[in-house]
Every structure is written in structure tokens, then in C-alpha cells.
Design a protein around this motif. Structure first.
Motif, PDB file in Angstrom:
ATOM      1  N   PHE A   1       0.831  -1.205   0.000  1.00  0.00           N
ATOM      2  CA  PHE A   1       0.000   0.000   0.000  1.00  0.00           C
ATOM      3  C   PHE A   1       0.867   1.258   0.000  1.00  0.00           C
ATOM      4  CE2 PHE A   1      -3.263  -2.796   2.226  1.00  0.00           C
ATOM      5  CZ  PHE A   1      -4.010  -2.953   1.080  1.00  0.00           C
ATOM      6  N   GLN A   2       1.972   1.198   0.722  1.00  0.00           N
ATOM      7  CA  GLN A   2       2.876   2.352   0.781  1.00  0.00           C
ATOM      8  C   GLN A   2       3.503   2.639  -0.584  1.00  0.00           C
ATOM      9  OE1 GLN A   2       6.271   1.663   3.316  1.00  0.00           O
ATOM     10  NE2 GLN A   2       7.462   2.684   1.752  1.00  0.00           N
ATOM     11  N   TYR A   3       3.941   1.577  -1.284  1.00  0.00           N
ATOM     12  CA  TYR A   3       4.507   1.751  -2.620  1.00  0.00           C
ATOM     13  C   TYR A   3       3.503   2.418  -3.554  1.00  0.00           C
ATOM     14  CZ  TYR A   3       8.416  -1.405  -1.518  1.00  0.00           C
ATOM     15  OH  TYR A   3       9.528  -1.981  -0.990  1.00  0.00           O
ATOM     16  N   ARG A   4       2.246   1.953  -3.499  1.00  0.00           N
ATOM     17  CA  ARG A   4       1.222   2.531  -4.368  1.00  0.00           C
ATOM     18  C   ARG A   4       0.979   3.994  -4.016  1.00  0.00           C
ATOM     19  NH1 ARG A   4      -2.079  -0.814  -7.281  1.00  0.00           N
ATOM     20  NH2 ARG A   4      -2.518   1.182  -8.324  1.00  0.00           N
ATOM     21  N   GLY A   5       1.040   4.314  -2.724  1.00  0.00           N
ATOM     22  CA  GLY A   5       0.861   5.704  -2.300  1.00  0.00           C
ATOM     23  C   GLY A   5       1.969   6.605  -2.799  1.00  0.00           C
TER      24      GLY A   5
END
Length: 614
Positions: A92-96
Motif C-alpha cells: 500500500f505504501q509503494y502505491r501511495g
């Protein structure tokens, strides 16, 4: 105001940069990703190794348009296997981060929101704080202050709890770094927006944390410099907007630069972004204060910085401030040129932002993510159903096989048992029977040759007859497949009574308590003959119309009660002990039972017989 830039740097450098990348340019990266994906799909590369290789390379891919596709296998692994559950937060952090770098506000808020939810579910407080810090920074950058306030209020209890832990010396450095980052950003925002009450509360909480940090600074390495930068930036905002004290503002700004430049724990990749953020705030402050020389100095430093991820935004800010600076000096033509450049750069950023907002990308991203989860759930359900069908078919096949095998083995054992019984029956009949008959004949001849036969000899002849009858019954039991029982006895006698009723018109009532117990051939034959003889006796005597009989199976004996509505036995007949009654008594004796006759002539009679099972 805190820029959006540290979001990318804080999270990327802190959580993504695990080592040097395996490839750097786009072509080699594409080959690299294809190779490790193929190796993983062919099970040549374990999932854990695939995850590590992706983590080491993803830092170079945040500007790629196909970034979500590159992460698809990563997502599949971490959401399939609970062993990689923590990596779901990283996904989720990478996508953010990718969404932030592509100016997609809606998407970035959605993905960092999912990161916060997952981190909270896993009780991973450091990453929960990092995600909330990212969301707050994005809201500030987009001037969405109401949502920023709401997000801050929602995590205020968590921030206070971490502050208390820091005072007790129980909090970790990464926790405090994020707590100070959030409190520093919110303190600056509250002072800028003239919300002095909220600013004082946030600042007081920040001071509490800083007291704990300063009391044991070695504990918070390698996050100490970033913690202090957050505190000095908050102090700069207070001096600039709250106290309006240029001396304090200059001091706070200089301290910020000092902590950035003197830090030995901050990576070289991170320092330029922190410096840019500090320069940006200082330039705006110097321009407001009319200190154009200081503004020119830091504008020149900012222009020399190479920040590829945010090059467009940096150039936009530079040209905007240069236009203001040149206009203040009366150089309108040059100011106009810089202004045109700033507007052209701003148009590209504004277009992306407006597109993001007009299309409601947050809702779209949420819907796409939900659809992806739904499709994945449906695929998993279809696979599970197919697997269940195969499993059911396998179980049914095994049950059929085991059933067939069981009955085959049972029949085979039954055949062996029946063959053994037949052999035993033949041996008893052919070997023991003739020997007993020979002994009986010898005893009879001996009795005939002696004038006064010994009573023992007579008893011996009777005993031999009983043994012969028992052997005959055993032989018959062994040869017969029919399982004799009290129920079978009841059915046979009832059949006899029905035939009698059909021929003579006599009515009957035959009671059976329906307890089934096995009988050997010897018992069965004698009991059936006893009941047949009782029916024959009824038929021999006149003036009857009804028979009442009872077959009662008890725990250790069989009880037979028989009566009819005739006259009963004449006393003379009873004394003579007629042949039928004598036969019944003889059979009862052979079965070691008891017989009682209640003769109420001429009003009928009742016979009760009790036969033990053993």
C-alpha cells in the motif's frame, strides 16, 4: 508550510531503500522484472527472494506508468501467504508513493489510507504513524485543511500515548520521528492559519516529546537529526506567523540547516530534499519580509539543486519567486519571462491536480481496488469449489471402493465360515452319530438280556437318546444358513394359527413382546412342537371358538401362556396324562423347563411354560 516532498523521501528512504538496485535504466529494469517474475512463476525463485529483489529495485520505478502492473505479482504473494502479511503494508505504501509522484492526490490518499488501516490491524504503530503523516502532508500541500484537521484529531490519542511512552523511555526512535514529524507539521499549519489555541496544544505535546529525546539522545539515533529538524521547523513557523520575530525566525532557520548539514545518519539522497524544503520556507519568509538579498542567496542555491523526482515543482517555485524578486527591483521584462515559465509549469501540475479532483480518483481507486479484491475472491471461490468437487469425487470413489472391498471380504469370510460349518456338521453326523447309535443299541441289548434291568442302565439309555437328539440338532444348526430366533418362532406359530383359522373358523390372539433372541435348532424345534401340540389338543376337543396365546421373551427365559375357551381336560384324561400332554411335558423336560397346568373343567384351562435360555 510543510511541502509534499518529504512524504516521498521519508517513506521511500526509510522503508524502500534496502540496498543498491539490481538495474537502473528502464530497459534493463524491464528485463530484470520479467526475469524474476518468470523465475518465480516457474518456482525457481522462492517468494521470499522475489519480495527482496522487488524491494531492492522498486525505488527506481516510482515514475513508471506501468508501476501497478509491476507490483501485481508482489501483491498476489503478500496477500496470499500470511507469512508476508507485514509486506501488505509496504505494498500500500509503494502505491501511495507512486501516486504522489504522479500528482494523483485522490489515489495517494486512498493508498496511504489503506496502509494506515492495515498497519492498525497488524498493531504496527510505526507504519500507522508514517501513513497518517503522509496523508496529513498531502492534505496540507493541497490546502485541504479541514480534512487535515480531521485526520489529526483522529490520531491525537495515539500521538499522546506515544508522547507518554517517550517520557517513560519506552518508545522507539522511528515512533518518535513520525510523532515529531506530524506534530511539527501541524504546529506550523496551525500558526500559519492563525489557530493559536490548537497550535499551542500541538507545540506543548511536541515540547514534551523533545524533552524526553534531549534527556537520552543516544537512544533515538539514527532518527535524532530528523526529530530535531521537525522541532526547529515548528519553531520557525511560530516565530514567523505567531511571534513575528525575525531574530527568532532566523535562529530557527539556521538551526534547521545545521541539523540537516551536520547529520551523519541521514542519507545523502535525503539531505537535498530536506534542504529544498527549508530553502522554500525561508525564501517565502524573506520575500515577505523584504529581505531580497537573503531571498536571492537561497534562490541561487535552490536553482543549483538536482531533484529529478520533483524537478517540475522545484522549477515552478523558483520561477515564481524570481518573478516576485525581479519585479521588486523594477526589472519587469525579466520578471515577466520568469512568470511565463512559472505559469507553463504550473499549468502541467494544475492540470494533473484538476484531472485528479474532477474524476474523483479517490472513489475510482477505491472502486477499482474493491473490484480487484472481488475478482480475486471469486477466482479463489471458483478454485475452492472445483477443489471441493474433486475432493468429493475422490471421497465417493474411495467409499465405493472400500464398500465393495468390505462386502467382498465379508462374503469371502462368510463362505469360509459356512464351509467350516458344513465340514463340522458332516463330521458330527458321520462320526459321532453312528457311534452314539451303536452305544444305544448295546445298552438296549444289554437291558433285554438281563431279567431285572438295572435302573442305571435305563437312565443311561435315556441319556444316550438325549445326547443323540442334541447332536442331531447341532448338526442341523451347522448346516443351516437360517438364523433361528424367537421372532422366527413367533412367525412360524402365527402362520400355523392363520391356517387353522382359515380351515376351522377359530379366532385367535397371539401376543409377542417383540424381543428377538437367538435359539439353537434343539430349542427352536421343541418350542415349535410344543406350541403345535397345544393347538392340536384344542382342535381335538369340542366346544371351542377362540385361542389366546402369549410368547414373552424375558432376560433369562421364555414364557409361554396358552388357553382356549373350551371345557378343558376331564379329570380322568388329566390323570391318564394323555399322549399330547405327555409329549409336551417330555419336550419341556428336555429343555429343562417347567410346566404348570391350571385345569378348570368344564370352564377351560391354562398352561404356562417357562424355558431357560441356557
Amino acid at each position: 508550510m510543510r511541502s509534499w516532498l518529504p512524504v516521498t523521501l521519508f517513506l521511500t528512504a526509510l522503508l524502500c531503500l534496502h540496498g543498491s538496485a539490481s538495474a537502473s535504466d528502464k530497459d534493463s529494469l524491464q528485463i530484470f522484472f520479467r526475469r524474476i517474475l518468470l523465475q518465480n512463476q516457474q518456482q525457481k525463485l522462492p517468494d521470499s527472494s522475489y519480495i527482496k529483489k522487488m524491494d531492492s529495485t522498486v525505488f527506481h520505478c516510482f515514475d513508471r506508468t506501468d508501476f501497478p502492473q509491476l507490483l501485481e505479482q508482489y501483491r498476489h504473494i503478500v496477500f496470499k501467504d500470511t507469512a508476508f502479511r507485514e509486506r501488505r503494508i509496504i505494498y500500500f505504501q509503494y502505491r501511495g508513493i507512486h501516486s504522489v509522484n504522479n500528482n494523483s492526490t485522490g489515489q495517494s490518499i486512498f493508498w496511504f489510507g489503506k496502509m494506515a488501516e492495515e498497519a492498525k490491524a497488524q498493531h504496527n504503530t510505526p507504519r500507522e504513524l508514517a501513513a497518517n503523516r503522509a496523508i496529513i502532508t498531502i492534505f496540507i500541500d493541497n490546502e485541504d485543511y479541514e480534512k487535515c484537521y480531521q485526520r489529526f484529531d483522529s490520531i491525537a490519542p495515539l500521538l499522546k500515548a506515544q508522547a507518554d511512552s517517550a517520557i517513560l523511555g519506552k518508545s522507539k526512535g522511528i515512533m518518535i520521528e513520525n510523532v515529531c514529524g506530524i506534530l511539527g507539521a501541524m504546529t506550523s499549519l496551525f500558526y500559519e492559519r492563525k489557530k493559536y489555541t490548537q497550535a499551542s496544544e500541538a507545540e506543548a505535546l511536541l515540547h514534551r516529546v523533545m524533552e524526553a529525546v534531549n534527556s537520552a539522545p543516544e537512544k533515538y539515533e539514527p532518527f535524532l537529526s530528523k526529530i530535531r529538524i521537525s522541532a526547529t521547523e515548528a519553531a520557525f513557523a511560530k516565530a514567523r506567523y505567531g511571534q513575528k520575530d525575525s531574530r527568532l525566525a532566523d535562529s530557527a532557520f539556521n538551526k534547521t540547516l545545521y541539523w540537516i548539514r551536520s547529520s551523519i545518519t541521514m542519507s545523502k539522497a535525503m539531505k537535498p530534499f530536506f534542504e529544498y524544503d527549508a530553502y522554500k520556507s525561508a525564501i517565502e519568509y524573506f520575500m515577505e519580509a523584504g529581505r531580497t538579498d537573503s531571498a536571492s542567496k537561497y534562490l541561487a542555491l535552490l536553482d543549483q539543486m538536482d531533484l529529478p523526482i520533483i524537478r517540475a515543482r522545484k522549477q515552478q517555485f523558483y520561477h515564481e519567486q524570481m518573478a516576485l524578486l525581479l519585479r521588486s527591483k523594477g526589472k519587469l521584462a525579466e520578471a515577466y519571462a520568469h512568470n511565463r515559465l512559472a505559469l507553463s509549469l504550473k499549468d502541467s501540475v494544475l492540470k494533473a491536480t484538476l484531472t485528479d479532483r474532477d474524476n474523483n480518483v479517490y472513489a475510482q481507486t477505491q472502486m477499482e481496488y474493491s473490484r480487484a479484491l472481488l475478482n480475486e475472491a471469486e477466482d479463489a471461490r471458483d478454485k475452492a469449489e472445483q477443489k471441493n468437487i474433486y475432493l468429493i469425487l475422490l471421497i465417493i470413489s474411495k467409499l465405493v471402493l472400500f464398500t465393495v472391498l468390505f462386502f467382498w471380504l465379508r462374503q469371502r469370510q462368510r463362505n469360509k465360515f459356512l464351509n467350516a460349518k458344513l465340514r463340522m456338521a458332516r463330521n458330527i453326523h458321520d462320526e459321532i452319530g453312528p457311534q452314539l447309535l451303536y452305544i444305544k443299541l448295546l445298552a438296549r441289548k444289554e437291558k433285554e438280556s438281563v431279567a431285572a434291568a438295572s435302573p442305571h442302565l435305563v437312565q443311561m439309555e435315556g441319556a444316550i437318546g438325549t445326547v443323540m437328539e442334541t447332536v442331531r440338532g447341532l448338526s442341523h444348526d451347522l448346516k443351516s444358513d437360517l438364523e433361528l430366533s424367537t421372532t422366527q418362532l413367533y412367525e412360524d406359530v402365527r402362520g400355523l394359527l392363520e391356517k387353522t383359522q382359515a380351515l376351522t373358523g377359530i379366532s385367535y390372539q397371539f401376543y409377542f413382546n417383540k424381543k428377538d433372541k437367538p435359539l439353537n435348532y434343539f430349542q427352536y424345534q421343541h418350542l415349535r412342537n410344543i406350541l403345535s401340540e397345544l393347538v392340536n389338543n384344542t382342535l381335538k376337543h369340542a366346544e371351542w371358538s377362540r385361542i389366546d396365546a402369549m410368547l414373552q421373551v424375558l432376560s433369562r427365559r421364555i414364557r409361554i401362556v396358552y388357553t382356549d375357551n373350551g371345557q378343558g381336560f376331564e379329570p380322568a384324561y388329566e390323570q391318564k396324562n394323555g399322549i399330547g400332554l405327555a409329549n409336551i411335558r417330555e419336550r419341556v423336560d428336555k429343555l429343562r423347563g417347567e410346566l404348570s397346568l391350571r385345569n378348570n373343567y368344564p370352564e377351560g384351562y391354562t398352561i404356562e411354560i417357562n424355558i431357560p435360555f441356557s
